[in-house]
Scaffold this motif. Sequence first.
Motif, PDB file in Angstrom:
ATOM      1  N   GLN A  38      -6.405  11.760  -3.791  1.00 44.67           N
ATOM      2  CA  GLN A  38      -5.357  10.826  -3.399  1.00 44.67           C
ATOM      3  C   GLN A  38      -4.940   9.920  -4.557  1.00 44.67           C
ATOM      4  O   GLN A  38      -5.611   9.838  -5.588  1.00 44.67           O
ATOM      5  CB  GLN A  38      -5.827   9.983  -2.210  1.00 44.67           C
ATOM      6  CG  GLN A  38      -6.223  10.810  -0.998  1.00 44.67           C
ATOM      7  CD  GLN A  38      -5.156  11.796  -0.579  1.00 44.67           C
ATOM      8  OE1 GLN A  38      -4.026  11.423  -0.282  1.00 44.67           O
ATOM      9  NE2 GLN A  38      -5.501  13.073  -0.567  1.00 44.67           N
ATOM     10  N   TYR A  41      -5.104   3.439  -7.203  1.00 43.61           N
ATOM     11  CA  TYR A  41      -4.646   2.061  -7.333  1.00 43.61           C
ATOM     12  C   TYR A  41      -4.785   1.663  -8.801  1.00 43.61           C
ATOM     13  O   TYR A  41      -5.731   2.087  -9.471  1.00 43.61           O
ATOM     14  CB  TYR A  41      -5.503   1.114  -6.484  1.00 43.61           C
ATOM     15  CG  TYR A  41      -5.124   1.072  -5.027  1.00 43.61           C
ATOM     16  CD1 TYR A  41      -4.470  -0.025  -4.494  1.00 43.61           C
ATOM     17  CD2 TYR A  41      -5.420   2.134  -4.179  1.00 43.61           C
ATOM     18  CE1 TYR A  41      -4.136  -0.074  -3.150  1.00 43.61           C
ATOM     19  CE2 TYR A  41      -5.082   2.105  -2.840  1.00 43.61           C
ATOM     20  CZ  TYR A  41      -4.444   0.994  -2.338  1.00 43.61           C
ATOM     21  OH  TYR A  41      -4.103   0.960  -1.009  1.00 43.61           O
ATOM     22  N   TYR A 191      -5.915   5.731  -2.656  1.00 40.16           N
ATOM     23  CA  TYR A 191      -5.141   5.370  -1.464  1.00 40.16           C
ATOM     24  C   TYR A 191      -5.732   6.017  -0.217  1.00 40.16           C
ATOM     25  O   TYR A 191      -6.124   7.191  -0.218  1.00 40.16           O
ATOM     26  CB  TYR A 191      -3.683   5.809  -1.633  1.00 40.16           C
ATOM     27  CG  TYR A 191      -2.840   5.605  -0.389  1.00 40.16           C
ATOM     28  CD1 TYR A 191      -2.534   4.328   0.059  1.00 40.16           C
ATOM     29  CD2 TYR A 191      -2.354   6.700   0.328  1.00 40.16           C
ATOM     30  CE1 TYR A 191      -1.755   4.139   1.200  1.00 40.16           C
ATOM     31  CE2 TYR A 191      -1.581   6.521   1.462  1.00 40.16           C
ATOM     32  CZ  TYR A 191      -1.291   5.239   1.894  1.00 40.16           C
ATOM     33  OH  TYR A 191      -0.534   5.057   3.023  1.00 40.16           O
ATOM     34  N   ARG A 204      -3.521   0.942   6.328  1.00 35.62           N
ATOM     35  CA  ARG A 204      -3.485   1.348   4.917  1.00 35.62           C
ATOM     36  C   ARG A 204      -4.563   0.604   4.143  1.00 35.62           C
ATOM     37  O   ARG A 204      -4.855  -0.549   4.422  1.00 35.62           O
ATOM     38  CB  ARG A 204      -2.110   1.070   4.316  1.00 35.62           C
ATOM     39  CG  ARG A 204      -0.973   1.720   5.085  1.00 35.62           C
ATOM     40  CD  ARG A 204       0.338   1.661   4.316  1.00 35.62           C
ATOM     41  NE  ARG A 204       1.452   2.111   5.137  1.00 35.62           N
ATOM     42  CZ  ARG A 204       1.768   3.388   5.346  1.00 35.62           C
ATOM     43  NH1 ARG A 204       1.041   4.345   4.794  1.00 35.62           N
ATOM     44  NH2 ARG A 204       2.800   3.707   6.104  1.00 35.62           N
ATOM     45  N   PHE A 206      -7.877   1.513   0.900  1.00 31.09           N
ATOM     46  CA  PHE A 206      -8.351   2.364  -0.192  1.00 31.09           C
ATOM     47  C   PHE A 206      -9.797   2.771   0.035  1.00 31.09           C
ATOM     48  O   PHE A 206     -10.536   2.142   0.785  1.00 31.09           O
ATOM     49  CB  PHE A 206      -8.201   1.671  -1.555  1.00 31.09           C
ATOM     50  CG  PHE A 206      -9.025   0.416  -1.710  1.00 31.09           C
ATOM     51  CD1 PHE A 206     -10.354   0.471  -2.093  1.00 31.09           C
ATOM     52  CD2 PHE A 206      -8.458  -0.834  -1.489  1.00 31.09           C
ATOM     53  CE1 PHE A 206     -11.102  -0.682  -2.232  1.00 31.09           C
ATOM     54  CE2 PHE A 206      -9.198  -1.993  -1.634  1.00 31.09           C
ATOM     55  CZ  PHE A 206     -10.529  -1.918  -2.011  1.00 31.09           C
ATOM     56  N   ILE A 225       0.633  -2.353   2.684  1.00 27.73           N
ATOM     57  CA  ILE A 225      -0.251  -2.017   1.577  1.00 27.73           C
ATOM     58  C   ILE A 225      -0.680  -3.258   0.788  1.00 27.73           C
ATOM     59  O   ILE A 225      -1.654  -3.227   0.032  1.00 27.73           O
ATOM     60  CB  ILE A 225       0.457  -1.007   0.633  1.00 27.73           C
ATOM     61  CG1 ILE A 225      -0.549  -0.309  -0.303  1.00 27.73           C
ATOM     62  CG2 ILE A 225       1.541  -1.690  -0.190  1.00 27.73           C
ATOM     63  CD1 ILE A 225      -1.503   0.606   0.415  1.00 27.73           C
ATOM     64  N   LEU A 303       4.548   0.833  -2.122  1.00 25.18           N
ATOM     65  CA  LEU A 303       3.759   1.954  -1.628  1.00 25.18           C
ATOM     66  C   LEU A 303       4.303   3.265  -2.192  1.00 25.18           C
ATOM     67  O   LEU A 303       3.534   4.132  -2.621  1.00 25.18           O
ATOM     68  CB  LEU A 303       3.776   1.987  -0.098  1.00 25.18           C
ATOM     69  CG  LEU A 303       3.108   3.202   0.556  1.00 25.18           C
ATOM     70  CD1 LEU A 303       1.644   3.303   0.141  1.00 25.18           C
ATOM     71  CD2 LEU A 303       3.231   3.124   2.076  1.00 25.18           C
ATOM     72  N   LEU A 306       3.198   3.590  -5.709  1.00 25.38           N
ATOM     73  CA  LEU A 306       1.792   3.984  -5.802  1.00 25.38           C
ATOM     74  C   LEU A 306       1.638   5.488  -5.600  1.00 25.38           C
ATOM     75  O   LEU A 306       0.971   6.167  -6.392  1.00 25.38           O
ATOM     76  CB  LEU A 306       0.975   3.224  -4.745  1.00 25.38           C
ATOM     77  CG  LEU A 306      -0.499   3.615  -4.643  1.00 25.38           C
ATOM     78  CD1 LEU A 306      -1.277   3.098  -5.845  1.00 25.38           C
ATOM     79  CD2 LEU A 306      -1.119   3.081  -3.350  1.00 25.38           C
ATOM     80  N   LEU A 307       2.276   6.016  -4.566  1.00 27.32           N
ATOM     81  CA  LEU A 307       2.130   7.430  -4.233  1.00 27.32           C
ATOM     82  C   LEU A 307       2.789   8.335  -5.268  1.00 27.32           C
ATOM     83  O   LEU A 307       2.367   9.482  -5.452  1.00 27.32           O
ATOM     84  CB  LEU A 307       2.723   7.699  -2.848  1.00 27.32           C
ATOM     85  CG  LEU A 307       2.035   6.974  -1.683  1.00 27.32           C
ATOM     86  CD1 LEU A 307       2.741   7.283  -0.367  1.00 27.32           C
ATOM     87  CD2 LEU A 307       0.569   7.360  -1.595  1.00 27.32           C
TER      88      LEU A 307
END
Length: 355
Positions: A38, A41, A191, A204, A206, A225, A303, A306-307
């Motif tokens: 995943q 962060y 994540y 959401r 981690f 998030i 978010l 981040l993804l």
Amino acid sequence: MLEQYAETAFRGKQETKFRNEIATDERDSMYCRYQSKQAFYPRDGVFGHCFDNSQNSCYKGNITGAEKYARSILAKGKNELAMPLAGNATNIAGFVIFSWAIIHFCIVIFLFVMPLFSLALGAVDVALEFLAGLSLCWIVSKLINWLIWPFLRFKYNLAVIFNRATGMVEVPTKNAKDFDIFPFEEFNAHYRVQHNPKSGFPYRGFTLLHYQQSMRYDQTFSNQIASAFIHWELLQNFMNVTQPLADIPQFEYYREFDKTTAEFDKANGRPKYFWYRVDKSFLNKMSKADDELRKEFNDEEQLDNLLMGKPIKKLTPPDIFKFPWKYADNIKAECDIKFGKTLWQKFTSFLMVDL
């Protein structure tokens, strides 16, 4: 060793191998294999502060003594700079204890709700049956909590311990009787999303996962998030020996034991035990400042960043988060500090099970 750790573990300076050489299919745990794939962060600050709504409960726990009690149980006699945190259960003992606490909580709720509901419907006999049955369940659970659990709790490790003094993260093993111990810089925050069947909105957060081993610390929050970023920043701050601890209720206990923080407090004239002495209404001022800062964050956009592996927007927090005592009124004298629970808090504690 400590100097090398402090130099490499923070501000994005984590050694590359801990980010790139991540074991995926070699892990024992299927969950950890999945999580290791995943999104990451960032390994540095985003909000620039560690204050969120969870600090309200930490403030309350400090005043009542609940935080001190929990720390004495969970920290396992480590040094004064060891912070135990209970995330999602990672072994069978933690799962059993968590389930027991949830079941006992439900018993307490039903103990009051079901008889009253039955009485409202005119079913007196049913109300008495509910009262008798649920009372018996509550008594058995409390007897276990009073007579049996005190002899067992020290045999099990129920929290992940973040040790600022050593730079290590201590994760309970599968049997909950030992710890696996590795440097903080060898962990990555991945994540994590968890479905919430009640609201339909996801939680959401981690998974703080070792780059090779199936060792983890899980946390999820609301569907936003932002709280996860703040908690991740809190962990980094606590483990960063080159910087003073964030000025939040959760860290008040540790400030006097940490050399870097104690020097900062002395140089800036910070009142000793500030979060034990300040009026509770000041938390509202801090919360409003946090709310204003979050408006600049745009949760969904960050978010997505981040993804997709894009840079996360960094915020510049106001000074109230760095020097909160300068913005506080009604700071009690040190001699006026009083710890203890109110009658209502004692009653609710009596109803529940504790550690």
